[in-house]
Design a protein around this motif. Structure first.
Motif, PDB file in Angstrom:
ATOM      1  N   ASP A  51       0.830  -1.201   0.000  1.00 25.83           N
ATOM      2  CA  ASP A  51       0.000   0.000   0.000  1.00 25.83           C
ATOM      3  C   ASP A  51       0.867   1.255   0.000  1.00 25.83           C
ATOM      4  N   LYS A  52       2.032   1.189   0.684  1.00 24.67           N
ATOM      5  CA  LYS A  52       2.892   2.374   0.780  1.00 24.67           C
ATOM      6  C   LYS A  52       4.370   2.090   0.545  1.00 24.67           C
ATOM      7  N   HIS A  53       4.822   0.881   0.870  1.00 21.76           N
ATOM      8  CA  HIS A  53       6.256   0.650   0.990  1.00 21.76           C
ATOM      9  C   HIS A  53       6.850  -0.172  -0.155  1.00 21.76           C
ATOM     10  N   VAL A  54       8.194  -0.067  -0.275  1.00 23.42           N
ATOM     11  CA  VAL A  54       8.951  -0.762  -1.314  1.00 23.42           C
ATOM     12  C   VAL A  54       9.697  -1.937  -0.679  1.00 23.42           C
ATOM     13  N   SER A  55       9.616  -3.099  -1.312  1.00 25.73           N
ATOM     14  CA  SER A  55      10.362  -4.267  -0.851  1.00 25.73           C
ATOM     15  C   SER A  55      11.373  -4.695  -1.911  1.00 25.73           C
ATOM     16  N   ILE A  56      12.541  -5.124  -1.454  1.00 26.23           N
ATOM     17  CA  ILE A  56      13.593  -5.662  -2.314  1.00 26.23           C
ATOM     18  C   ILE A  56      13.851  -7.093  -1.854  1.00 26.23           C
ATOM     19  N   VAL A  57      13.664  -8.069  -2.738  1.00 28.22           N
ATOM     20  CA  VAL A  57      13.759  -9.473  -2.339  1.00 28.22           C
ATOM     21  C   VAL A  57      14.766 -10.209  -3.228  1.00 28.22           C
ATOM     22  N   HIS A  58      15.720 -10.851  -2.571  1.00 28.84           N
ATOM     23  CA  HIS A  58      16.719 -11.676  -3.261  1.00 28.84           C
ATOM     24  C   HIS A  58      16.275 -13.133  -3.175  1.00 28.84           C
ATOM     25  N   PHE A  59      15.949 -13.729  -4.330  1.00 29.56           N
ATOM     26  CA  PHE A  59      15.588 -15.147  -4.421  1.00 29.56           C
ATOM     27  C   PHE A  59      16.848 -15.916  -4.820  1.00 29.56           C
ATOM     28  N   TYR A  60      17.203 -16.955  -4.065  1.00 29.73           N
ATOM     29  CA  TYR A  60      18.467 -17.649  -4.310  1.00 29.73           C
ATOM     30  C   TYR A  60      18.351 -19.135  -3.978  1.00 29.73           C
ATOM     31  N   ILE A  87      13.928  -5.153   3.074  1.00 28.95           N
ATOM     32  CA  ILE A  87      14.971  -5.893   2.372  1.00 28.95           C
ATOM     33  C   ILE A  87      14.954  -7.327   2.890  1.00 28.95           C
ATOM     34  N   ALA A  88      14.697  -8.271   1.986  1.00 28.11           N
ATOM     35  CA  ALA A  88      14.417  -9.643   2.411  1.00 28.11           C
ATOM     36  C   ALA A  88      15.037 -10.642   1.446  1.00 28.11           C
ATOM     37  N   VAL A  89      15.099 -11.906   1.894  1.00 28.02           N
ATOM     38  CA  VAL A  89      15.682 -12.975   1.087  1.00 28.02           C
ATOM     39  C   VAL A  89      14.800 -14.216   1.163  1.00 28.02           C
ATOM     40  N   THR A  98      17.748 -14.217  -8.486  1.00 29.38           N
ATOM     41  CA  THR A  98      16.899 -13.160  -9.041  1.00 29.38           C
ATOM     42  C   THR A  98      16.590 -12.157  -7.938  1.00 29.38           C
ATOM     43  N   ILE A  99      16.638 -10.899  -8.283  1.00 35.92           N
ATOM     44  CA  ILE A  99      16.212  -9.847  -7.355  1.00 35.92           C
ATOM     45  C   ILE A  99      14.966  -9.190  -7.927  1.00 35.92           C
ATOM     46  N   LYS A 100      13.918  -9.146  -7.109  1.00 30.67           N
ATOM     47  CA  LYS A 100      12.693  -8.462  -7.512  1.00 30.67           C
ATOM     48  C   LYS A 100      12.433  -7.291  -6.579  1.00 30.67           C
ATOM     49  N   VAL A 101      11.925  -6.216  -7.161  1.00 27.68           N
ATOM     50  CA  VAL A 101      11.531  -5.032  -6.396  1.00 27.68           C
ATOM     51  C   VAL A 101      10.015  -4.932  -6.447  1.00 27.68           C
ATOM     52  N   TYR A 102       9.398  -4.808  -5.279  1.00 28.98           N
ATOM     53  CA  TYR A 102       7.941  -4.745  -5.152  1.00 28.98           C
ATOM     54  C   TYR A 102       7.553  -3.312  -4.771  1.00 28.98           C
ATOM     55  N   PRO A 103       7.196  -2.477  -5.752  1.00 28.57           N
ATOM     56  CA  PRO A 103       6.843  -1.085  -5.452  1.00 28.57           C
ATOM     57  C   PRO A 103       5.421  -1.002  -4.891  1.00 28.57           C
ATOM     58  N   PRO A 104       5.049   0.174  -4.372  1.00 32.49           N
ATOM     59  CA  PRO A 104       3.658   0.370  -3.965  1.00 32.49           C
ATOM     60  C   PRO A 104       2.726   0.184  -5.162  1.00 32.49           C
ATOM     61  N   LEU A 105       1.586  -0.428  -4.910  1.00 36.56           N
ATOM     62  CA  LEU A 105       0.583  -0.591  -5.964  1.00 36.56           C
ATOM     63  C   LEU A 105       0.081   0.777  -6.416  1.00 36.56           C
ATOM     64  N   PRO A 106      -0.277   0.940  -7.699  1.00 37.66           N
ATOM     65  CA  PRO A 106      -0.473  -0.100  -8.712  1.00 37.66           C
ATOM     66  C   PRO A 106       0.749  -0.383  -9.598  1.00 37.66           C
ATOM     67  N   LYS A 148      24.771   0.450  -3.974  1.00 40.99           N
ATOM     68  CA  LYS A 148      24.480   1.790  -4.488  1.00 40.99           C
ATOM     69  C   LYS A 148      23.495   1.735  -5.648  1.00 40.99           C
ATOM     70  N   SER A 149      23.716   0.818  -6.587  1.00 48.76           N
ATOM     71  CA  SER A 149      22.834   0.723  -7.754  1.00 48.76           C
ATOM     72  C   SER A 149      21.434   0.251  -7.361  1.00 48.76           C
ATOM     73  N   LEU A 150      21.351  -0.706  -6.440  1.00 49.16           N
ATOM     74  CA  LEU A 150      20.055  -1.171  -5.964  1.00 49.16           C
ATOM     75  C   LEU A 150      19.285  -0.052  -5.278  1.00 49.16           C
ATOM     76  N   ASN A 151      20.001   0.739  -4.499  1.00 48.73           N
ATOM     77  CA  ASN A 151      19.367   1.869  -3.821  1.00 48.73           C
ATOM     78  C   ASN A 151      18.879   2.902  -4.830  1.00 48.73           C
ATOM     79  N   ASN A 152      19.724   3.248  -5.782  1.00 50.28           N
ATOM     80  CA  ASN A 152      19.343   4.239  -6.790  1.00 50.28           C
ATOM     81  C   ASN A 152      18.121   3.782  -7.582  1.00 50.28           C
ATOM     82  N   TYR A 153      18.094   2.502  -7.940  1.00 52.76           N
ATOM     83  CA  TYR A 153      16.972   1.969  -8.718  1.00 52.76           C
ATOM     84  C   TYR A 153      15.689   1.973  -7.896  1.00 52.76           C
ATOM     85  N   SER A 154      15.759   1.500  -6.665  1.00 47.94           N
ATOM     86  CA  SER A 154      14.561   1.334  -5.836  1.00 47.94           C
ATOM     87  C   SER A 154      14.016   2.656  -5.324  1.00 47.94           C
ATOM     88  N   SER A 155      14.884   3.660  -5.187  1.00 47.71           N
ATOM     89  CA  SER A 155      14.458   4.940  -4.609  1.00 47.71           C
ATOM     90  C   SER A 155      13.380   5.624  -5.444  1.00 47.71           C
TER      91      SER A 155
END
Length: 388
Positions: free
Chosen positions: A43-52, A79-81, A101-109, A122-129
């Motif tokens: 609803d509001k937050h961004v998640s970064i998930v590393h699938f391994y 930030i999760a795995v 695989t790394i997936k970023v889950y932004p706020p909907l929609p 740094k690159s992950l932060n820049n992309y997700s921000s």
């Protein structure tokens, strides 16, 4: 013999876990908690998930960057795995075709993003921000008085900065304290506002309480956890509806070493996911020397200022909560334990002296993955109410 030793060393490295299970920086997800930590937060937050998988070709290297990102940015992002070897069904439901695989889950929609950029913190932060929403108001000479005077019971948090744009960290704080605080961004050219709060250096964070015309300066590191904890004390001081609650309603929110009780447990321990709850077993309130030690440790470990564990410090009255104390088998009065609270409650007992050096050594061992956690058999009993 030397060749055999080298072979054994390589074998141990190859079998080492991608993420140590005691790692306090990241959330470990499975089919039971994925929705709670990711889906329901969209609803509001961004998640970064590393699938391994433990033996895929790149995840050990990727994990170093994920850990580096999580040390300072856990909270700004979730930030999760996920270990797909142990959670095949979850990875299939998230359409993971290959690992890592790394997936970023932004706020909907906004749709889920597969991250295919450089694997660096740094690159992950820049992309997700780019996906972080904001409730921050840009202040000007024309609107700052309206900002300061609206909703008098609600604290105003202002960041004075010389840089352009709104920092991602400040945006995230405005989301976390939505409906509790108002956030504004000011620049040096906002001369009336700068003069009112006597701002001499940048960046500067100031909290202003409209109802009694008082301001409070933040003096800690400009990292999410430190600022969040500082603001949370003031957020707990206020209630909606135009009235101020007295700090004594929740005195533990402003204590260096709060007492762990039924009333305080959620605020100082249980609801802080990813933290270790450091509990000192005592028969009475800690004296000044103990308080001084824990104040220094809080400054060092309470906001991830160092590498390793993130810790909340507290004490337990063993006379009031004898059953709770006895659930930590093998411990004694005056001992310190580090509790990892959750579905499975586990702890590490500190066996050294209660001083800065030896407690720091124990925390560093836990943060480095060398802490041997013991399960609390039968779970933790319910705490008692604090006696008045």
């Amino acid at each position: 013999m030397a060749i055999q030793h080298v072979f054994l060393l390589l074998l141990v490295c190859a079998l080492a876990e991608v993420y140590e299970k005691t790692n306090p920086n990241v959330f470990f997800l499975n089919s039971q908690n994925f929705d709670k930590h990711v889906t329901k937060k969209r609803d509001k937050h961004v998640s970064i998930v590393h699938f391994y998988r433990e033996r895929d070709s790149k995840s050990k290297e990727w994990a170093e960057e994920i850990n580096e990102l999580a040390k300072d940015w856990q909270g700004v992002y979730n930030i999760a795995v996920v270990n797909c070897g142990a959670n095949e069904g979850l990875c299939e439901s998230q359409d993971i075709k290959t690992t890592p695989t790394i997936k970023v889950y932004p706020p909907l929609p906004v749709p889920i993003q597969i991250y295919d950029g450089e694997i660096s913190s740094k690159s992950l932060n820049n992309y997700s921000s780019r996906f972080v929403n904001s409730f921050v108001v840009e202040l000007t000479e024309e609107n700052y008085l309206t900002f300061l005077n609206e909703k008098p019971s609600m604290p105003k948090v202002m960041l004075f900065t010389e840089k352009s744009g709104t920092p991602t960290l400040f945006k995230s704080l405005s989301l976390h304290f939505e409906n509790k605080m108002l956030f504004g961004l000011a620049k040096p050219e906002d001369t009336s506002l700068v003069a009112k709060f006597k701002v001499k250096t940048y960046p500067k964070i100031i909290l202003f309480k409209t109802s009694d015309n008082k301001s409070f300066d933040y003096s800690g590191d400009l990292k999410f956890r430190g600022i969040f904890d500082w603001l949370n004390v003031y957020a707990e001081t206020f209630v909606s509806g135009g009235t101020d609650a007295v700090m004594s309603v929740k005195p533990w929110m402003n204590q260096i070493v709060p007492q762990l009780t039924k009333q305080s447990a959620d605020d100082i321990c249980y609801k802080h996911e990813g933290f270790l709850c450091a509990i000192l077993f005592l028969e009475s309130t800690p004296d000044d020397s103990l308080t001084s030690i824990f104040k220094t440790l809080t400054d060092k470990y309470g906001s991830k200022k160092d590498r390793g564990a993130d810790v909340k410090f507290m004490w337990l009255d063993i006379n009031t909560d004898r059953g709770y104390f006895e659930s930590f088998e093998g411990t004694s009065v005056g001992q310190l334990v580090f509790l990892k609270h959750g579905k499975r409650n586990r702890f590490v007992a500190h066996d050294g002296k209660i001083n800065l050096s030896e407690i720091s050594n124990t925390i560093d061992k836990i943060g480095g993955g060398d802490g041997k956690f013991l399960n609390i058999k039968g779970g933790l009993p319910e705490l008692n109410m604090q006696k008045k």
